[in-house]
Design a protein around this motif. Structure first.
Motif, PDB file in Angstrom:
ATOM      1  N   ALA A 188       0.845  -1.194   0.000  1.00 15.01           N
ATOM      2  CA  ALA A 188       0.000   0.000   0.000  1.00 15.01           C
ATOM      3  C   ALA A 188       0.882   1.246   0.000  1.00 15.01           C
ATOM      4  O   ALA A 188       0.913   2.028   0.950  1.00 15.01           O
ATOM      5  CB  ALA A 188      -0.931  -0.015   1.207  1.00 15.01           C
ATOM      6  N   ASP A 189       1.643   1.404  -1.092  1.00 12.45           N
ATOM      7  CA  ASP A 189       2.485   2.572  -1.318  1.00 12.45           C
ATOM      8  C   ASP A 189       1.785   3.426  -2.365  1.00 12.45           C
ATOM      9  O   ASP A 189       1.634   2.994  -3.529  1.00 12.45           O
ATOM     10  CB  ASP A 189       3.871   2.171  -1.826  1.00 12.45           C
ATOM     11  N   LEU A 190       1.355   4.604  -1.989  1.00 15.06           N
ATOM     12  CA  LEU A 190       0.581   5.429  -2.916  1.00 15.06           C
ATOM     13  C   LEU A 190       0.748   6.898  -2.562  1.00 15.06           C
ATOM     14  O   LEU A 190       1.222   7.245  -1.479  1.00 15.06           O
ATOM     15  CB  LEU A 190      -0.893   5.023  -2.875  1.00 15.06           C
ATOM     16  N   ILE A 191       0.363   7.747  -3.511  1.00 19.60           N
ATOM     17  CA  ILE A 191       0.438   9.188  -3.279  1.00 19.60           C
ATOM     18  C   ILE A 191      -0.846   9.851  -3.747  1.00 19.60           C
ATOM     19  O   ILE A 191      -1.538   9.344  -4.632  1.00 19.60           O
ATOM     20  CB  ILE A 191       1.656   9.819  -3.974  1.00 19.60           C
ATOM     21  N   VAL A 192      -1.147  10.984  -3.128  1.00 19.79           N
ATOM     22  CA  VAL A 192      -2.305  11.790  -3.501  1.00 19.79           C
ATOM     23  C   VAL A 192      -1.804  12.994  -4.291  1.00 19.79           C
ATOM     24  O   VAL A 192      -0.964  13.759  -3.808  1.00 19.79           O
ATOM     25  CB  VAL A 192      -3.073  12.271  -2.259  1.00 19.79           C
ATOM     26  N   VAL A 244       1.907   7.894   1.161  1.00 18.95           N
ATOM     27  CA  VAL A 244       1.547   6.759   2.008  1.00 18.95           C
ATOM     28  C   VAL A 244       2.502   5.611   1.694  1.00 18.95           C
ATOM     29  O   VAL A 244       2.691   5.254   0.529  1.00 18.95           O
ATOM     30  CB  VAL A 244       0.092   6.314   1.745  1.00 18.95           C
ATOM     31  N   ILE A 245       3.103   5.043   2.722  1.00 14.07           N
ATOM     32  CA  ILE A 245       3.979   3.875   2.559  1.00 14.07           C
ATOM     33  C   ILE A 245       3.501   2.783   3.499  1.00 14.07           C
ATOM     34  O   ILE A 245       3.350   3.014   4.712  1.00 14.07           O
ATOM     35  CB  ILE A 245       5.456   4.233   2.846  1.00 14.07           C
ATOM     36  N   GLY A 246       3.237   1.620   2.936  1.00 17.45           N
ATOM     37  CA  GLY A 246       2.764   0.505   3.742  1.00 17.45           C
ATOM     38  C   GLY A 246       1.470   0.814   4.482  1.00 17.45           C
ATOM     39  O   GLY A 246       1.248   0.344   5.601  1.00 17.45           O
ATOM     40  N   VAL A 299       2.844   9.035   5.693  1.00 13.35           N
ATOM     41  CA  VAL A 299       4.164   9.436   6.183  1.00 13.35           C
ATOM     42  C   VAL A 299       4.489  10.886   5.872  1.00 13.35           C
ATOM     43  O   VAL A 299       5.464  11.430   6.398  1.00 13.35           O
ATOM     44  CB  VAL A 299       5.264   8.517   5.600  1.00 13.35           C
ATOM     45  N   TRP A 300       3.689  11.510   5.005  1.00  9.95           N
ATOM     46  CA  TRP A 300       3.902  12.933   4.715  1.00  9.95           C
ATOM     47  C   TRP A 300       2.602  13.518   4.193  1.00  9.95           C
ATOM     48  O   TRP A 300       1.877  12.869   3.441  1.00  9.95           O
ATOM     49  CB  TRP A 300       5.002  13.129   3.673  1.00  9.95           C
TER      50      TRP A 300
END
Length: 554
Positions: free
Chosen positions: A510-514, A536-538, A542-543
């Motif tokens: 579940a590594d994704l970005i918005v 998002v990591i795992g 995270v930021w």
């Protein structure tokens, strides 16, 4: 017994709803929501079905119309080098410096802040962007640093400039021979000018204070923060040990075991650090990697850089037709090392900018025999001036590439007008030609050589626009989705990780970005101006640019 009711299933840790989800799976599926638990994606679907899965402890990302894509996979970067550049006391880049005198002023200020005899390091100078149109020399640096040793590293990493005190510290004099694969620039009297080329650029490192794991770990954490801010969730470090030797590997292992490095690292050890390689009996990869860090690849540098006129070309440089650049390893030695590494089970990644170097790299890989059934994913890094016939051979032998696409923007004008001429320059990073042959490739920024943002790299691949606003080889442009894949699933393929990451599918990380908007739906000219709003990591946020997480579904 039948399947448990949906309500009996454990609630996801993360739910993402209310926007567009570009899965980048094989079918190009689009959805509006997804769920993750235990660090893996569990479901991809519509808002109503996914929202119903959330429990009181579920983190909910409300996209509010924004777009989710897989976390970016940077297929060629140098995190330690990047972090050290971020922490360096002298920013020698352009901007902010217009002239060598501007860099010297920054060195002078650092000398005021440092004690006598201390080393002053600077990074990112680019002779081709300075009004002086030349490299600095020790004569430029000495007046600014009479009591300190100074070392400036070129933006490409292929050159450095030392002041007189630094040259004395390492014992470089007029009598010092050029090292294999490098050169010490000299004036008309044979005295060193301070410019150190290719392998000579590392000579001064031996006299500098050794960098321990703690210092290197701090640099890696600075780089890590910048990666997250730009949506990079995985990085291929193509040259572990190039800057800090074995201590670099120790810093990685220390950080990953302590859970202090959030970006996932796929490492390629610099070839000179692998025991036994010079003798033809390299040690095999070590399977005991901590979570978030793997290293089963080896990095070799075959030639230099085009903008430094050390990239090895079959035809001479336009600005100097008698100059063809240099090979840092003889072709036979390169082939021998490739064969030994392949036999030991390593993946090989060879830096090749000039087409003559690319020929030598392909020859080395071709001698391994047919790739079918071997699982090989050997790579050419940068692959900047690959010809059509070379792409044919790469396809034939199953050779992958990581293209330095940002060359088009940052150096395209100078490649056209100075180094390569218009015909060769329009073919740099030939993505459309590679794609038409089914060659697997990723895209990269080579940070700190160029800035991190993958969105800028995607724009470069689509727009083929130089820094002056001119088109450079528009026939080699690819569409937005293909460029996105070059920074996600296709980049993951280069590391053999395409079943683990790179697309948003059930079972994958579940590594994704918005993103602020859908890059496939905006005018291509706007892609580099989109923002990364969350990383998002795992399954863990995270930021965030702005708070986007809420406490649950009401």
């Amino acid at each position: 017994m039948g399947e448990p009711a949906a309500s009996a299933r454990p609630a996801p840790d993360l739910v993402v709803v209310g926007g567009t989800v570009l899965t980048l799976d094989r079918g190009g599926t689009r959805a509006t929501a997804l769920a993750a638990r235990g660090g893996r994606i569990t479901e991809v679907g519509d808002d109503r079905a996914i929202a119903a899965l959330a429990g009181p402890e579920t983190t909910v990302l409300d996209l509010a119309g924004r777009t989710v894509v897989p976390g970016f996979v940077e297929s060629h970067n140098h995190p330690s080098f990047f972090g050290m550049a971020l922490a360096a006391p002298v920013d020698a880049g352009s901007p902010p410096n217009d002239r060598i005198s501007d860099i010297a002023d920054r060195v002078r200020q650092a000398a005021r802040d440092f004690g006598p005899g201390e080393w002053i390091k600077g990074f990112r100078y680019d002779d081709t962007l300075l009004a002086d149109n030349r490299h600095p020399t020790r004569h430029d640096l000495d007046p600014a640093s009479p009591r300190n040793r100074v070392l400036l590293t070129h933006v490409t990493g292929h050159f450095s400039v030392a002041n007189s005190a630094a040259l004395r510290a390492v014992g470089i004099t007029a009598a010092t021979p050029d090292p294999p694969g490098g050169a010490i620039a000299r004036d008309e009297r044979g005295e060193p000018t301070g410019l150190l080329i290719e392998t000579a650029a590392f000579l001064v490192n031996s006299a500098m204070p050794a960098q321990g794991p703690d210092e290197l770990a701090a640099a890696l954490q600075l780089a890590d923060a910048e990666y997250l801010r730009n949506g990079v969730t995985s990085v291929h470090d193509t040259g572990i040990g190039l800057i800090g030797g074995e201590q670099e590997l120790a810093a990685y292992r220390m950080l990953t075991r302590a859970g202090k490095l959030r970006t996932r690292i796929h490492g390629y050890l610099f070839h000179t650090l692998l025991p036994g390689l010079a003798e033809g009996t390299p040690e095999p990869p070590d399977p005991s990697n901590p979570d978030g860090f793997t290293m089963n690849g080896i990095k070799i540098v075959a030639d230099g850089s085009i903008q430094g006129r050390t990239g090895c070309l079959a035809e001479g440089y336009t600005c100097d037709p008698d100059e063809h650049g240099m090979m840092l390893l003889e072709p036979d030695d390169l082939s021998r090392r490739i064969a030994a590494l392949d036999a030991a089970g390593w993946q090989v990644a060879v830096h090749g900018n000039g087409d003559a170097a690319i020929d030598a790299i392909i020859d080395g890989y071709a001698r391994l025999g047919a790739p079918e059934g071997t699982g090989r994913r050997h790579r050419i890094e940068h692959c900047q001036t690959a010809r059509e016939d070379q792409l044919d051979r790469m396809a034939e032998h199953g050779i992958a590439a990581s293209f330095f696409i940002k060359h088009v923007y940052y150096w395209g004008d100078r490649h056209r007008d100075v180094f390569l001429g218009p015909d060769r320059a329009r073919r740099i990073s030939p993505l459309a030609s590679a794609r038409s042959r089914g060659i697997h490739f990723g895209l990269h920024s080579d940070t700190p050589v160029t800035p991190v943002p993958p969105l800028e790299g995607i724009w470069c691949a689509v727009a083929r626009q130089t820094s002056s606003g001119q088109l450079l080889g528009p026939e080699q442009a690819i569409d937005v989705e293909a460029a996105l894949r070059g920074y996600t699933i296709d980049a993951a393929y280069l590391a053999g990780e395409e079943t683990l990451k790179g697309s948003l599918e059930a079972g994958k990380l579940a590594d994704l970005i918005v993103l602020s908007e859908d890059p496939t739906a905006v005018d291509p000219s706007r892609i580099r101006d989109l923002t990364v709003d969350a990383t998002v990591i795992g399954g863990q946020v995270v930021w965030q640019r702005d708070p986007v997480a809420t406490g649950g579904v009401r």
